[in-house]
Design an enzyme around this catalytic site. Structure first.
Site, PDB file in Angstrom:
ATOM      1  N   SER A  52       0.870  -1.160   0.000  1.00 27.99           N
ATOM      2  CA  SER A  52       0.000   0.000   0.000  1.00 27.99           C
ATOM      3  C   SER A  52       0.911   1.214   0.000  1.00 27.99           C
ATOM      4  O   SER A  52       1.333   1.664   1.060  1.00 27.99           O
ATOM      5  CB  SER A  52      -0.916  -0.018   1.230  1.00 27.99           C
ATOM      6  OG  SER A  52      -1.669   1.174   1.269  1.00 27.99           O
ATOM      7  N   ASP A  57       0.488  -5.328   8.071  1.00 26.73           N
ATOM      8  CA  ASP A  57      -0.131  -5.805   9.300  1.00 26.73           C
ATOM      9  C   ASP A  57      -0.385  -7.306   9.223  1.00 26.73           C
ATOM     10  O   ASP A  57      -0.323  -7.904   8.142  1.00 26.73           O
ATOM     11  CB  ASP A  57      -1.442  -5.046   9.570  1.00 26.73           C
ATOM     12  CG  ASP A  57      -2.425  -5.179   8.409  1.00 26.73           C
ATOM     13  OD1 ASP A  57      -2.920  -6.296   8.193  1.00 26.73           O
ATOM     14  OD2 ASP A  57      -2.693  -4.178   7.716  1.00 26.73           O
ATOM     15  N   ASP A  73       8.065   2.302   0.090  1.00 24.13           N
ATOM     16  CA  ASP A  73       8.470   2.850  -1.209  1.00 24.13           C
ATOM     17  C   ASP A  73       9.830   3.518  -1.107  1.00 24.13           C
ATOM     18  O   ASP A  73      10.395   3.917  -2.122  1.00 24.13           O
ATOM     19  CB  ASP A  73       7.433   3.872  -1.705  1.00 24.13           C
ATOM     20  CG  ASP A  73       6.320   3.203  -2.483  1.00 24.13           C
ATOM     21  OD1 ASP A  73       6.471   2.022  -2.825  1.00 24.13           O
ATOM     22  OD2 ASP A  73       5.294   3.862  -2.742  1.00 24.13           O
ATOM     23  N   GLU A 113      29.559  -4.206 -11.672  1.00 28.51           N
ATOM     24  CA  GLU A 113      28.336  -4.177 -10.848  1.00 28.51           C
ATOM     25  C   GLU A 113      27.458  -5.400 -11.137  1.00 28.51           C
ATOM     26  O   GLU A 113      26.847  -5.968 -10.230  1.00 28.51           O
ATOM     27  CB  GLU A 113      27.566  -2.880 -11.117  1.00 28.51           C
ATOM     28  CG  GLU A 113      28.238  -1.652 -10.522  1.00 28.51           C
ATOM     29  CD  GLU A 113      27.600  -0.341 -10.976  1.00 28.51           C
ATOM     30  OE1 GLU A 113      27.642   0.625 -10.206  1.00 28.51           O
ATOM     31  OE2 GLU A 113      27.081  -0.277 -12.119  1.00 28.51           O
TER      32      GLU A 113
END
Ligand code: DGJ
Length: 725
Positions: A525, A532, A546, A612
């Protein structure tokens, strides 16, 4: 038996803890104890002070010192002489609001109760017992059944309540908490997890003051801003010493956790659905089921408490194929492309990822409808042919051809006004007639309290999942709720919309996860806005935040670790400078931080140098090698990033023979001593060999004296130590 009852004293024993209650001669149910096993009844701690302005129930006669306002109650009613925060409050048919709950009877059964329509801890018949305590209001026909699930080996007690209207008039519930208990005295400290988008679950600890301390969310979700998990700690409690108790609510909607330090320095703790956006009408004969609160306590500090929660969430909350086993290492295109991609771009990312050993390509937002920005397209779950010529099947076949699994992003609960769905069904969006709705990220939410909407989503999603070889779903939801109104509810039931929405969401997730057991569902979300235990019942992992900046993530993951297991934490390596903060942590640091979770990448691997790329492929191999230890090992927080200038954590295998230590030192300091880090959870007597240096130390030395960290260069420098016994 974990539960024993003698003289109306109920003792719920787990391996290390005792939870005790007592019903007195008036049927008042006391909370006596939650803590270490004591081997006796704790009712000797009860006191009956005569406190002015604390009134007396009628049936106590002239006992001025008998007051519901001072006694430690197990589930407090309201309006009947106890002036602290209630667990439940109602409005009766005649408009009165008093509720004075008294003990009637109890029932004991094997196994763990479940809750209709709601997620709940599950356990085998021999792993748990259920105690039901039946309370009834003195003057009305409102009955409350308190349910206790006792998971003896896991050291966990669950609680929920069922309220039934046995009378002939409707009763309105204004608040019904899942958990209430009065904790005797003590200088408790409150630890909660606050934050915001991109900065979830920041741990904060403070002493309780007189009055009410609250963590809650009125946003319709469990929220970025507060998490439905709190701890109460004794002042002296640290990671490895002292007493603490914790509670998480298994609920993904608005919640409230409150602690009230009263006039006598006693503490009442309640937790449940947020009453600010809740009311529920119980017609005669109807029952209401609260969500479940999961409780544990520890006399050995917060690390053990967290480990108990990690265990119960992994083994008794998460379900399905991916509950315990390894998860695929994934590459997600969101930060690599945002909305700007076509099939070729996605295939290029997938091809490079497959060459580096990554298992799954996840296509994020933007693959459907007219979704070229976040202003439009939500609700139109059909492929955007401009971007993906040949459709999903063609794309998936090519990704599978590279030896990779394929995963897809959805935001099923939302709708854009610029969409076919909204044009066809504007009445399905949550909005109040006659008012302009608040938009969040330009979008509205669908009314999941309407069964027709839930059925529609079920059919649309089932079709896509059934017709395509999709092995992972990212279930996103990107705004807070307001404008509560449901077109399918009558006026007097509008207060039920927020909870009915959550029931609709859970029903939908239940059907889909049952129909597609092979699919790994990841919750999301806007990152961790609905992180939760309720969502974890359906989705064994959740995108943690995020914010993919490694430095910030150490704080977010530190807070997350108090209740939630590492396997639940979606965590990716992204590009630098980081898109959220502009910081540039090394690839090593980004890898080490992301490995404290369900690991993946979120960048265009084609933009990396050859060196990398080699490092990425090494990280993927390393993660796979350690994944079992990372998931199954005991997790220890070795520092507090808010205080120690570094974040360090470790995993210790169950038999204490293998230890992986990871961490990040935030700031390089010239001319300084090397940092010393004390380890936790080792076998004191045993000798451990540090794999890189070959040095050998005793467990006692590593825990008491610590280990010198290697010289580190630059800010946010990561370190890794692997030790074997
Ligand atoms: C929010 C999520 O947290 C991101 O990972 C990404 O999926 C975007 N939504 C897409 O809109």
């Amino acid at each position: 038996m974990a539960v024993s009852v003698k003289d109306n004293i109920f003792s719920l024993e787990t391996r290390n803890t005792l939870y005790q209650m007592k019903a007195d001669e008036f049927g008042v149910l006391y909370h006596l104890w939650y803590g270490a096993k004591t081997g006796c009844s704790m009712d000797y701690l009860l006191d009956y002070p005569d406190v002015g302005f604390s009134g007396n129930p009628y049936d106590a006669g002239n006992r001025r010192n008998y007051s519901l306002d001072t006694l430690p109650l197990e589930y407090a009613g309201s309006g009947a002489g106890d002036f602290r925060i209630p667990a439940i409050s109602v409005t009766h048919g005649d408009g009165s609001t008093a509720l004075d709950l008294r003990f009637r009877e109890y029932r004991l059964t094997k196994g763990k109760y479940s809750i209709p329509g709601l997620p709940a801890v599950y356990a085998g018949e021999d792993e748990a017992e259920t105690l039901e305590i039946v309370l009834k209001d003195k003057a009305s026909d409102v009955e409350v059944i308190l349910k206790y699930g006792i998971l003896e080996e896991a050291d966990v007690i669950t609680r929920s309540a069922v309220v039934t209207n046995k009378g002939s008039d409707a009763v309105v519930l204004n608040r019904v908490h899942s958990l209430c208990m009065d904790i005797p005295g003590g200088d408790w400290e409150w630890v909660h997890f606050h934050g915001r988008h991109n900065m979830e679950r920041q741990a904060e600890r403070m002493p309780l003051i007189h009055g009410i301390q609250e963590s809650g969310s009125g946003r319709g979700t469990s929220s970025h801003q507060q998490n439905p998990g709190v701890l109460l700690c004794e002042k002296s409690c640290g990671e490895n010493t002292g007493f603490c108790m914790g509670a998480v609510l298994m609920y993904s909607g608005g919640f409230q956790a409150q602690a009230e330090k009263d006039q006598l320095d006693q503490v009442r703790f309640v937790m449940g659905i947020h009453p600010g956006s809740f009311s529920w009408t119980l017609a005669p004969g109807e029952s209401f089921y609260t969500p479940e609160a999961v409780l544990s306590c520890s006399g050995e500090g917060m690390a053990v408490l967290s480990q108990r929660f990690h265990h119960v969430i992994r083994n008794h909350v998460c379900r399905g194929k991916y509950k315990l086993g390894p998860r695929p290492v994934l590459i997600n295109n969101w930060e690599a492309t945002y909305f700007h991609f076509d099939q070729q771009k996605i295939l290029d990312i997938a091809r490079q990822a497959s060459e580096l050993g990554i298992d799954m390509m996840v296509l994020d937002d933007g693959w459907f409808g007219e979704r070229d920005t976040d202003c439009s397209g939500l609700g139109d779950w059909f492929v955007n042919e401009n971007k993906l010529q040949g459709g999903l099947q063609n794309l998936i076949a090519q990704v599978n051809g590279m030896g990779m699994k394929f995963g897809l992003w959805f935001e099923p609960e939302a709708v854009s006004e610029e969409s076919r769905l909204y044009r066809e069904h504007p009445e399905w969006a949550i909005r109040i007639p006659g008012r302009k709705p608040v938009r969040g990220r330009y979008q509205l939410l669908l009314d999941l309290s309407n069964p027709e909407v839930v059925d529609y989503l079920y059919h649309v999603l089932s079709k896509i999942l059934g017709e395509n070889h999709i092995e992972y779903v990212k279930w996103d939801m990107n705004r807070s709720f307001c404008d509560w109104y449901s077109a399918v509810l009558p006026r007097e039931r509008q207060g039920e919309a927020p909870h009915r929405y959550i029931l609709g969401l859970y029903g939908l997730l239940e059907r889909l996860t049952r129909d597609f057991p092979e699919i790994l569902f990841e919750g999301c979300s806007g990152g961790g806005g609905r992180f939760d235990a309720g969502m974890l019942y359906y989705c064994p992992q959740i995108w943690c935040s995020d914010d993919t900046d490694a430095h910030e993530r150490t704080f977010i993951q530190y807070g997350t670790s108090f209740f939630y297991p590492v396997s639940a934490v979606g965590s990716h390596v992204s590009a630098v400078p980081n898109h959220q903060t502009g910081r540039s942590a090394s690839l090593k640091t980004r890898g080490i931080v992301a490995m404290a979770g369900s690991f993946g990448y979120e960048l265009d691997l084609n933009c990396l140098t050859d060196g990398e790329k080699e490092e990425v492929s090494r990280q993927v191999r390393e993660y796979k090698e350690y994944q079992e230890l990372i998931y199954d090992g005991k997790y220890y927080r070795l520092s507090n990033p808010f205080e120690d200038g570094m974040s360090a954590w470790s995993w210790v295998s169950e038999d204490r023979s293998r230890v992986l230590v990871h961490g990040v030192v935030f700031r390089a300091v010239p001319n300084s001593l090397r940092r010393r880090l004390k380890l936790s959870g080792l076998d004191k007597q045993a000798k451990y060999k540090v794999s890189d240096s070959g040095e050998v130390y005793t467990g006692a030395a590593l825990m008491e004296g610590g280990i010198l960290l290697p010289w580190l260069h630059g800010d946010d420098a990561a370190f890794e130590l692997y030790l074997t016994r």
